[in-house]
Design an enzyme around this catalytic site. Sequence first.
Site, mmCIF file in Angstrom:
data_model
loop_
_atom_site.group_PDB
_atom_site.id
_atom_site.type_symbol
_atom_site.label_atom_id
_atom_site.label_comp_id
_atom_site.label_asym_id
_atom_site.label_seq_id
_atom_site.Cartn_x
_atom_site.Cartn_y
_atom_site.Cartn_z
ATOM 1 N N CYS A 179 -54.954 -6.883 0.138
ATOM 2 C CA CYS A 179 -55.836 -6.294 1.150
ATOM 3 C C CYS A 179 -57.265 -6.817 0.954
ATOM 4 O O CYS A 179 -57.861 -6.652 -0.108
ATOM 5 C CB CYS A 179 -55.808 -4.774 1.045
ATOM 6 S SG CYS A 179 -57.041 -3.987 2.085
ATOM 7 N N CYS A 189 -59.795 -4.088 0.063
ATOM 8 C CA CYS A 189 -59.651 -3.665 -1.342
ATOM 9 C C CYS A 189 -60.340 -4.677 -2.252
ATOM 10 O O CYS A 189 -61.005 -4.301 -3.219
ATOM 11 C CB CYS A 189 -58.184 -3.530 -1.727
ATOM 12 S SG CYS A 189 -57.400 -1.994 -1.201
ATOM 13 N N ASP A 201 -70.714 -6.490 8.616
ATOM 14 C CA ASP A 201 -69.568 -7.191 9.186
ATOM 15 C C ASP A 201 -69.842 -8.696 9.181
ATOM 16 O O ASP A 201 -70.931 -9.146 9.531
ATOM 17 C CB ASP A 201 -69.312 -6.696 10.610
ATOM 18 C CG ASP A 201 -67.941 -7.096 11.124
ATOM 19 O OD1 ASP A 201 -67.090 -6.212 11.295
ATOM 20 O OD2 ASP A 201 -67.722 -8.316 11.350
ATOM 21 N N HIS A 206 -57.370 2.559 -1.028
ATOM 22 C CA HIS A 206 -56.703 1.974 0.138
ATOM 23 C C HIS A 206 -56.055 3.033 1.021
ATOM 24 O O HIS A 206 -55.244 3.828 0.568
ATOM 25 C CB HIS A 206 -55.629 0.973 -0.302
ATOM 26 C CG HIS A 206 -54.965 0.288 0.849
ATOM 27 N ND1 HIS A 206 -55.511 -0.815 1.471
ATOM 28 C CD2 HIS A 206 -53.830 0.580 1.522
ATOM 29 C CE1 HIS A 206 -54.730 -1.194 2.457
ATOM 30 N NE2 HIS A 206 -53.691 -0.356 2.516
ATOM 31 N N ASN A 252 -60.996 1.435 15.004
ATOM 32 C CA ASN A 252 -59.842 0.862 15.704
ATOM 33 C C ASN A 252 -58.577 1.210 14.930
ATOM 34 O O ASN A 252 -58.544 1.081 13.705
ATOM 35 C CB ASN A 252 -59.984 -0.656 15.804
ATOM 36 C CG ASN A 252 -61.148 -1.077 16.681
ATOM 37 O OD1 ASN A 252 -61.457 -0.433 17.677
ATOM 38 N ND2 ASN A 252 -61.817 -2.160 16.305
ATOM 39 N N GLY A 297 -56.777 -2.439 18.645
ATOM 40 C CA GLY A 297 -57.604 -3.574 18.246
ATOM 41 C C GLY A 297 -57.844 -3.675 16.757
ATOM 42 O O GLY A 297 -58.749 -4.402 16.322
ATOM 43 N N HIS A 316 -57.075 -1.772 6.408
ATOM 44 C CA HIS A 316 -57.705 -0.892 5.429
ATOM 45 C C HIS A 316 -58.720 -0.115 6.262
ATOM 46 O O HIS A 316 -59.602 -0.722 6.888
ATOM 47 C CB HIS A 316 -58.370 -1.713 4.314
ATOM 48 C CG HIS A 316 -59.053 -0.908 3.244
ATOM 49 N ND1 HIS A 316 -58.799 -1.079 1.893
ATOM 50 C CD2 HIS A 316 -59.996 0.064 3.318
ATOM 51 C CE1 HIS A 316 -59.559 -0.253 1.193
ATOM 52 N NE2 HIS A 316 -60.304 0.459 2.048
ATOM 53 N N HIS A 323 -61.503 1.499 8.233
ATOM 54 C CA HIS A 323 -62.933 1.186 8.271
ATOM 55 C C HIS A 323 -63.563 1.745 9.530
ATOM 56 O O HIS A 323 -62.961 1.747 10.599
ATOM 57 C CB HIS A 323 -63.182 -0.322 8.172
ATOM 58 C CG HIS A 323 -62.406 -1.144 9.155
ATOM 59 N ND1 HIS A 323 -61.070 -1.447 8.977
ATOM 60 C CD2 HIS A 323 -62.762 -1.721 10.329
ATOM 61 C CE1 HIS A 323 -60.645 -2.178 9.980
ATOM 62 N NE2 HIS A 323 -61.647 -2.347 10.834
ATOM 63 N N HIS A 335 -66.660 1.264 12.038
ATOM 64 C CA HIS A 335 -67.706 0.344 12.496
ATOM 65 C C HIS A 335 -68.944 1.136 12.915
ATOM 66 O O HIS A 335 -68.825 2.176 13.572
ATOM 67 C CB HIS A 335 -67.257 -0.412 13.748
ATOM 68 C CG HIS A 335 -66.120 -1.362 13.578
ATOM 69 N ND1 HIS A 335 -66.300 -2.728 13.476
ATOM 70 C CD2 HIS A 335 -64.781 -1.161 13.530
ATOM 71 C CE1 HIS A 335 -65.112 -3.323 13.388
ATOM 72 N NE2 HIS A 335 -64.184 -2.389 13.423
HETATM 73 P P1 5GP Z 1 -60.985 -4.293 13.154
HETATM 74 O O1 5GP Z 1 -60.698 -5.197 14.310
HETATM 75 O O2 5GP Z 1 -59.848 -4.262 12.164
HETATM 76 O O3 5GP Z 1 -61.419 -2.903 13.572
HETATM 77 O O4 5GP Z 1 -62.255 -4.884 12.455
HETATM 78 C C1 5GP Z 1 -62.223 -5.707 11.332
HETATM 79 C C2 5GP Z 1 -63.640 -6.198 11.116
HETATM 80 O O5 5GP Z 1 -63.724 -6.727 9.814
HETATM 81 C C3 5GP Z 1 -64.063 -7.298 12.087
HETATM 82 O O6 5GP Z 1 -65.231 -6.883 12.794
HETATM 83 C C4 5GP Z 1 -64.320 -8.500 11.178
HETATM 84 O O7 5GP Z 1 -65.420 -9.272 11.593
HETATM 85 C C5 5GP Z 1 -64.558 -7.848 9.832
HETATM 86 N N1 5GP Z 1 -64.156 -8.663 8.698
HETATM 87 C C6 5GP Z 1 -62.956 -9.298 8.535
HETATM 88 N N2 5GP Z 1 -62.922 -9.943 7.359
HETATM 89 C C7 5GP Z 1 -64.127 -9.715 6.757
HETATM 90 C C8 5GP Z 1 -64.682 -10.135 5.509
HETATM 91 O O8 5GP Z 1 -64.068 -10.851 4.694
HETATM 92 N N3 5GP Z 1 -65.945 -9.714 5.232
HETATM 93 C C9 5GP Z 1 -66.649 -8.921 6.090
HETATM 94 N N4 5GP Z 1 -67.896 -8.556 5.724
HETATM 95 N N5 5GP Z 1 -66.149 -8.500 7.270
HETATM 96 C C10 5GP Z 1 -64.889 -8.900 7.601
HETATM 97 ZN ZN ZN Z 2 -57.119 -1.996 1.084
#
Ligand code: 5GP
Ligand code: ZN
Length: 126
Positions: A4, A7, A30, A46, A96, A102, A107, A109, A111
């Site tokens: 992950c 993680c 992000d 996690h 999301n 989306g 994991h 999160h 936004h």
């Molecule tokens: P989701 O679409 O799952 O709600 O959002 C995942 C978010 O994680 C996206 O906005 C993407 O830009 C961000 N993200 C993905 N990988 C990484 C990473 O390695 N580092 C950081 N800082 N953000 C990430």
């Molecule tokens: Zn995780």
Amino acid sequence: MTDCIFCKIAAKQIPSQAIYEDEDVLAFKDINPAAPVHFLIIPKQHVATLSQCDASHTAILGKMLSLVPKLAQEQGCGVAVDAAGAAAGGYKTLINSGPDGGQEVYHLHLHVIGGPHPWRGQRSPL
Ligand code: 5GP
Ligand code: ZN
């Protein structure tokens, strides 16, 4: 969760631009910001998705959400209300969940997306 990415970020195996950390949560910018301010708040433990949360997650979900005003203020997108009641600034908070929601990283999160009207003219910022 060995594979992950969040993680690994929480464990400092992958670098991130952290803006807040305590024993339970990490907040970091992000990597592909959708707006001038875009950061994520994650639990260090996690949890794959909001859809797997129940009453046992009340404390961590409350902690994540209640950090938003302070961190948004520090990142420059807090809400100011003047003496006349006019509001300025602000942000969206977004979780999301699942493919139709989306979600790309499994994991949990939260936004926080802010700045000067980044979503103006759009139905959704993400
Ligand atoms: P989701 O679409 O799952 O709600 O959002 C995942 C978010 O994680 C996206 O906005 C993407 O830009 C961000 N993200 C993905 N990988 C990484 C990473 O390695 N580092 C950081 N800082 N953000 C990430
Ligand atoms: Zn995780």
